[in-house]
Design an enzyme around this catalytic site. Structure first.
Site, mmCIF file in Angstrom:
data_model
loop_
_atom_site.group_PDB
_atom_site.id
_atom_site.type_symbol
_atom_site.label_atom_id
_atom_site.label_comp_id
_atom_site.label_asym_id
_atom_site.label_seq_id
_atom_site.Cartn_x
_atom_site.Cartn_y
_atom_site.Cartn_z
ATOM 1 N N TYR A 76 -2.062 -1.760 10.296
ATOM 2 C CA TYR A 76 -2.230 -1.963 8.852
ATOM 3 C C TYR A 76 -1.069 -1.315 8.095
ATOM 4 C CZ TYR A 76 -3.820 -1.656 4.090
ATOM 5 O OH TYR A 76 -3.865 -1.762 2.728
ATOM 6 N N SER A 82 0.853 -1.190 0.000
ATOM 7 C CA SER A 82 0.000 0.000 0.000
ATOM 8 C C SER A 82 0.885 1.235 0.000
ATOM 9 C CB SER A 82 -0.887 0.005 1.248
ATOM 10 O OG SER A 82 -1.487 1.266 1.427
HETATM 11 N N1 NAP Z 1 -8.804 -0.897 -0.885
HETATM 12 C C1 NAP Z 1 -7.772 -0.095 -0.744
HETATM 13 O O1 NAP Z 1 -7.917 1.147 -0.637
HETATM 14 C C2 NAP Z 1 -6.373 -0.655 -0.729
HETATM 15 C C3 NAP Z 1 -5.305 0.245 -0.800
HETATM 16 C C4 NAP Z 1 -4.018 -0.241 -0.788
HETATM 17 C C5 NAP Z 1 -3.785 -1.596 -0.700
HETATM 18 N N2 NAP Z 1 -4.840 -2.451 -0.608
HETATM 19 C C6 NAP Z 1 -4.551 -3.876 -0.495
HETATM 20 O O2 NAP Z 1 -5.162 -4.563 -1.563
HETATM 21 C C7 NAP Z 1 -5.480 -5.892 -1.158
HETATM 22 C C8 NAP Z 1 -6.903 -6.195 -1.550
HETATM 23 O O3 NAP Z 1 -7.746 -5.326 -0.823
HETATM 24 P P1 NAP Z 1 -9.229 -4.954 -1.307
HETATM 25 O O4 NAP Z 1 -9.322 -3.500 -1.375
HETATM 26 O O5 NAP Z 1 -9.614 -5.768 -2.482
HETATM 27 O O6 NAP Z 1 -10.004 -5.418 0.008
HETATM 28 P P2 NAP Z 1 -11.366 -6.238 0.140
HETATM 29 O O7 NAP Z 1 -12.358 -5.797 -0.873
HETATM 30 O O8 NAP Z 1 -11.707 -6.145 1.593
HETATM 31 O O9 NAP Z 1 -10.900 -7.694 -0.219
HETATM 32 C C9 NAP Z 1 -10.000 -8.389 0.602
HETATM 33 C C10 NAP Z 1 -9.977 -9.828 0.167
HETATM 34 O O10 NAP Z 1 -9.098 -10.551 1.052
HETATM 35 C C11 NAP Z 1 -9.773 -11.756 1.383
HETATM 36 N N3 NAP Z 1 -9.327 -12.276 2.669
HETATM 37 C C12 NAP Z 1 -9.267 -11.636 3.856
HETATM 38 N N4 NAP Z 1 -8.809 -12.471 4.806
HETATM 39 C C13 NAP Z 1 -8.590 -13.662 4.198
HETATM 40 C C14 NAP Z 1 -8.122 -14.946 4.635
HETATM 41 N N5 NAP Z 1 -7.770 -15.161 5.926
HETATM 42 N N6 NAP Z 1 -8.012 -15.945 3.735
HETATM 43 C C15 NAP Z 1 -8.363 -15.733 2.434
HETATM 44 N N7 NAP Z 1 -8.802 -14.555 1.951
HETATM 45 C C16 NAP Z 1 -8.922 -13.546 2.837
HETATM 46 C C17 NAP Z 1 -11.236 -11.384 1.449
HETATM 47 O O11 NAP Z 1 -12.025 -12.536 1.313
HETATM 48 P P3 NAP Z 1 -13.513 -12.557 1.904
HETATM 49 O O12 NAP Z 1 -14.286 -11.596 1.069
HETATM 50 O O13 NAP Z 1 -13.911 -13.972 1.749
HETATM 51 O O14 NAP Z 1 -13.397 -12.093 3.328
HETATM 52 C C18 NAP Z 1 -11.359 -10.475 0.231
HETATM 53 O O15 NAP Z 1 -11.567 -11.224 -0.946
HETATM 54 C C19 NAP Z 1 -5.213 -5.963 0.347
HETATM 55 O O16 NAP Z 1 -3.991 -6.631 0.559
HETATM 56 C C20 NAP Z 1 -5.106 -4.500 0.772
HETATM 57 O O17 NAP Z 1 -4.225 -4.333 1.868
HETATM 58 C C21 NAP Z 1 -6.133 -2.019 -0.626
#
Ligand code: NAP
Length: 220
Positions: free
Chosen positions: A111, A98
């Protein structure tokens, strides 16, 4: 998602539901790949969770889960697949970090720290694996329009309207292009690259009050 991919592309898609933080996750992935007659050529460590609030008041179980999903799981999975990639002299890993990995984030402290860890680990291991033909790319997006922020109750905090969010598709495009070009760290989006430069150049003592203002949990 699998149905969409099958409909749009002439590819075989297999799915596997598992907790990536479980100790048996690498073996379960191996077994699923073997059953499909494949091996891991590209690992994408995408699963991640956030927590928001005063660190001292966060439930301990939430902090433990964040460390398990955001740090232990990607480390373990990358460690598990790299020997095979090194032997084949091909393959790679894309680790989701991130923009927050470049500077401490008060009120989302664990985080931000977890994303700094991923950036550091990825860059160091990328150096070690480069002579073996294996690429590792850390992806450092700013806010992305997914349910991530709402899940940690932060959807109404100042950063959600102060910093524009980009789409997950844009993040994926930048990530894959950067990985194919051999980049070790990529920040998707032009505005986010300006922010990344700012966070990298400024002393943390100056960025920390700004970040604290952006992430303060106002509605909780
Ligand atoms: N959104 C942002 O603004 C942002 C910014 C920078 C970086 N990121 C990074 O991008 C990545 C994806 O985030 P996102 O925005 O797509 O978040 P999201 O919509 O909350 O999706 C997170 C995903 O991780 C899965 N997950 C969580 N815990 C898990 C576990 N123990 N085993 C298997 N799967 C698990 C969730 O599955 P379930 O749905 O089944 O719970 C979901 O599919 C993350 O690493 C986050 O840190 C996000």
């Amino acid at each position: 998602m699998a149905d969409e991919l099958r409909a749009a592309h002439p590819v075989h898609v297999a799915t596997l539901s598992l907790d990536v933080a479980a100790p048996e996750a690498p073996a379960a992935i191996d077994a699923a790949l073997a059953a499909a007659g494949g091996y891991c050529d590209l690992l994408v460590n995408n699963a991640g969770i956030g927590v928001s609030g005063h660190f001292a008041g966060l439930p301990g179980a939430d902090v433990d889960q964040l460390l398990a999903v955001n740090m232990v799981a990607p480390t373990r999975l990358m460690h598990h697949v790299l020997p095979g990639m090194r032997a084949r002299r091909r393959g790679g890993v894309i680790n989701l970090a991130s923009l927050g990995g470049f500077a401490p984030g008060p009120y989302q402290a664990p985080y931000y720290a977890s994303r700094a860890y991923i950036l550091s680990l990825s860059e160091a291991v990328a150096h070690e694996m480069a002579p073996h033909g294996v690429r590792i790319t850390a992806v450092a997006p700013g806010p992305v329009s997914t349910g991530f922020h709402a899940k940690m109750g932060a959807d109404r905090d100042i950063y959600r309207w102060a910093v524009p969010a980009i789409s997950p598709e844009t993040v994926a495009r930048w990530a894959v292009t950067a990985h194919n070009l051999g980049a070790r760290v990529v920040v998707p989006g032009f505005i986010n690259n300006v922010l990344a430069l700012f966070l990298r150049l400024m002393p943390h003592r100056l960025t920390e009050p700004i970040q604290g203002w952006l992430f303060y949990p106002r509605n909780r």
